[in-house]
Design a protein around this motif. Structure first.
Motif, PDB file in Angstrom:
ATOM      1  N   LEU A 221       0.859  -1.182   0.000  1.00  0.00           N
ATOM      2  CA  LEU A 221       0.000   0.000   0.000  1.00  0.00           C
ATOM      3  C   LEU A 221       0.900   1.238   0.000  1.00  0.00           C
ATOM      4  CD1 LEU A 221      -2.461  -1.082   2.846  1.00  0.00           C
ATOM      5  CD2 LEU A 221      -2.599  -1.620   0.395  1.00  0.00           C
ATOM      6  N   SER A 222       0.736   2.101  -0.983  1.00  0.00           N
ATOM      7  CA  SER A 222       1.663   3.216  -1.159  1.00  0.00           C
ATOM      8  C   SER A 222       1.262   4.443  -0.346  1.00  0.00           C
ATOM      9  CB  SER A 222       1.743   3.598  -2.641  1.00  0.00           C
ATOM     10  OG  SER A 222       0.660   4.449  -3.005  1.00  0.00           O
ATOM     11  N   ALA A 234     -10.354   1.920  -0.817  1.00  0.00           N
ATOM     12  CA  ALA A 234      -9.070   1.324  -0.458  1.00  0.00           C
ATOM     13  C   ALA A 234      -9.190   0.490   0.812  1.00  0.00           C
ATOM     14  CB  ALA A 234      -8.011   2.419  -0.277  1.00  0.00           C
ATOM     15  N   VAL A 238      -8.246  -3.505   1.196  1.00  0.00           N
ATOM     16  CA  VAL A 238      -7.282  -4.011   2.176  1.00  0.00           C
ATOM     17  C   VAL A 238      -7.921  -5.075   3.061  1.00  0.00           C
ATOM     18  CG1 VAL A 238      -5.881  -3.378   4.175  1.00  0.00           C
ATOM     19  CG2 VAL A 238      -5.889  -1.936   2.137  1.00  0.00           C
ATOM     20  N   GLY A 250       2.380  -1.465   4.250  1.00  0.00           N
ATOM     21  CA  GLY A 250       1.896  -0.153   3.849  1.00  0.00           C
ATOM     22  C   GLY A 250       2.793   0.950   4.377  1.00  0.00           C
ATOM     23  N   GLY A 254      -0.790   4.531   3.103  1.00  0.00           N
ATOM     24  CA  GLY A 254      -1.079   3.113   3.252  1.00  0.00           C
ATOM     25  C   GLY A 254      -1.147   2.676   4.698  1.00  0.00           C
ATOM     26  N   SER A 338       2.859  -1.800   8.884  1.00  0.00           N
ATOM     27  CA  SER A 338       2.912  -0.544   8.143  1.00  0.00           C
ATOM     28  C   SER A 338       3.684   0.487   8.932  1.00  0.00           C
ATOM     29  CB  SER A 338       1.496  -0.021   7.861  1.00  0.00           C
ATOM     30  OG  SER A 338       0.796   0.201   9.082  1.00  0.00           O
TER      31      SER A 338
END
Length: 390
Positions: A221-222, A234, A238, A250, A254, A338
């Motif tokens: 995830l950017s 989004a 996810v 992420g 993200g 993340s």
């Protein structure tokens, strides 16, 4: 040519036109990086923001065709104190001023950026206008107050790729991942490629089925712009990846999307974190990393304990040492983690770079492959950094 800058609360600065001639509005934010202005300007996470550079002298190394982080400049406006009179670097292919003009970025120079930054720190990020056309501050203020707020702004689809594309691995291909492009920077798949990862980049609105269609070994995830509270598409994607128990990593936006998918909330920071010098505590290892940031929103999660979510226990893995903001999440029962900062940071620092290796190790564990030391060395200066960084 003269220019004016007017903040949402009415404070006005007068200076000189820099870049394109015109009028622009956006959210005023300040970036504390001493280097890397080309990467800042082309970072999609700055979409609809007017960036104030705290470094007083900007543009000395010009611009080149290698250091862009995306296909264009995304900032809504650019504010500097002392622009370079000429570019002085062997890699330069043009001047920053000319490139701002070519890409239509309206800016202002010659103002007290220290005073402006202190104002934003005291009052918080706010809407702002810059004009080299209008001379009446009240007229520009009216345009500012009529402009949209960053709160509630759904911007990821505006900066994302419209079609899927592939960045191949360098050397032996070990894994294939699907990357949800919420505003991805070119450095991210490049770093992953060095670790033998082939990256399939998909649009921001891709579904979980789209991300998992070809059986990727992991999902990335950017970073990206806007308010995570409205990016429900989004979040749903996810959740589908978490349901499939596919390794997930992420960064930045993200991180916020993963937090929402886990059932956590998000909120807007007073003036955000933007720069290359943010200290972050890794609570798992007990180490401190100096990191690159660009975010105005954060995840709302307790620091002192793990929380129960529909996907098991989750804990805060990283915390910002300046203000105790959540800077990372670690899922304890599903293969996902993340961070809020940028391990792919250009112009640096590279303290967080080994997180890409951690993602590779997570995928290796799912395939019962041996993990290894996967820290990626910073790219050579000649290829990916501006001369001012060396």
């Amino acid at each position: 040519m003269t220019a004016i800058l007017v903040l949402e609360d009415g404070r006005t600065f007068r200076g000189e036109a820099y870049g394109a001639i015109g009028t622009t509005v956006g959210e005023a934010v300040f970036a504390t990086g001493m280097t890397g202005y080309q990467e800042t300007l082309t970072d999609p996470s700055y979409h609809r923001q007017v960036v104030v550079m705290t470094a007083p002298h900007v543009g000395n190394t010009g611009v080149n065709g290698e250091d862009d982080e995306s296909r264009r400049m995304w900032v809504a406006g650019f504010v500097v104190r002392d622009p370079a009179r000429r570019a002085a670097n062997w890699r330069a292919t043009g001047t920053l001023d000319d490139e701002l003009v070519a890409q239509g970025v309206v800016g202002i120079s010659g103002i007290d950026t220290r005073a402006l930054t202190r104002h934003l720190r005291d009052r918080g990020s706010m809407r702002v206008g810059i004009s080299s056309e209008l001379t009446d501050p009240d007229e520009l203020l009216a345009r500012v107050t009529d402009s949209a707020s960053m709160t509630g702004a759904d911007l990821a689809p505006e900066v994302s790729t419209s079609e899927a594309y592939v960045v191949p691995a360098v050397g032996q291909k070990r894994f294939i991942i699907a990357a949800l492009d919420l505003g991805i920077k070119t450095a991210t798949p490049r770093y992953l490629a060095e670790l033998g990862v082939e990256t399939h980049v998909l649009p921001a609105t891709a579904t979980a089925a789209d991300l998992l269609e070809h059986g990727p070994d992991g999902v990335f995830l950017s970073n990206g712009p806007g308010d995570p509270a409205v990016a429900d598409y989004a979040v749903e994607a996810v959740r589908g990846v978490l349901d499939a128990r596919r390794p997930l990593f992420g960064i930045c936006f993200g991180n916020q999307i993963l937090g929402r998918a886990l059932g956590l909330g998000t909120y807007k920071l007073r003036f955000g974190h933007r720069g290359l010098n943010q200290p972050v505590l890794d609570r798992v290892s007990g180490t401190v990393r100096v990191t690159s940031h660009n975010h105005g929103f954060a995840v709302d999660a307790p620091l002192g304990r793990a929380v129960d979510t529909p996907y098991g226990r989750v804990e805060v893995s990283h915390v910002g040492l300046n203000d105790d903001v959540v800077e990372g999440l670690r899922c304890l029962d599903v293969p996902a983690f993340s961070v809020q900062f940028h391990p792919e940071a250009a112009a640096g620092p590279h303290d967080a770079n080994p997180l890409f290796g951690r993602f590779v190790d997570l995928m290796a564990a799912e395939h019962d492959q041996p993990a290894g030391e996967h820290a990626v060395s910073p790219p050579p200066v000649v290829e990916h950094t501006t001369g001012e960084k060396s």
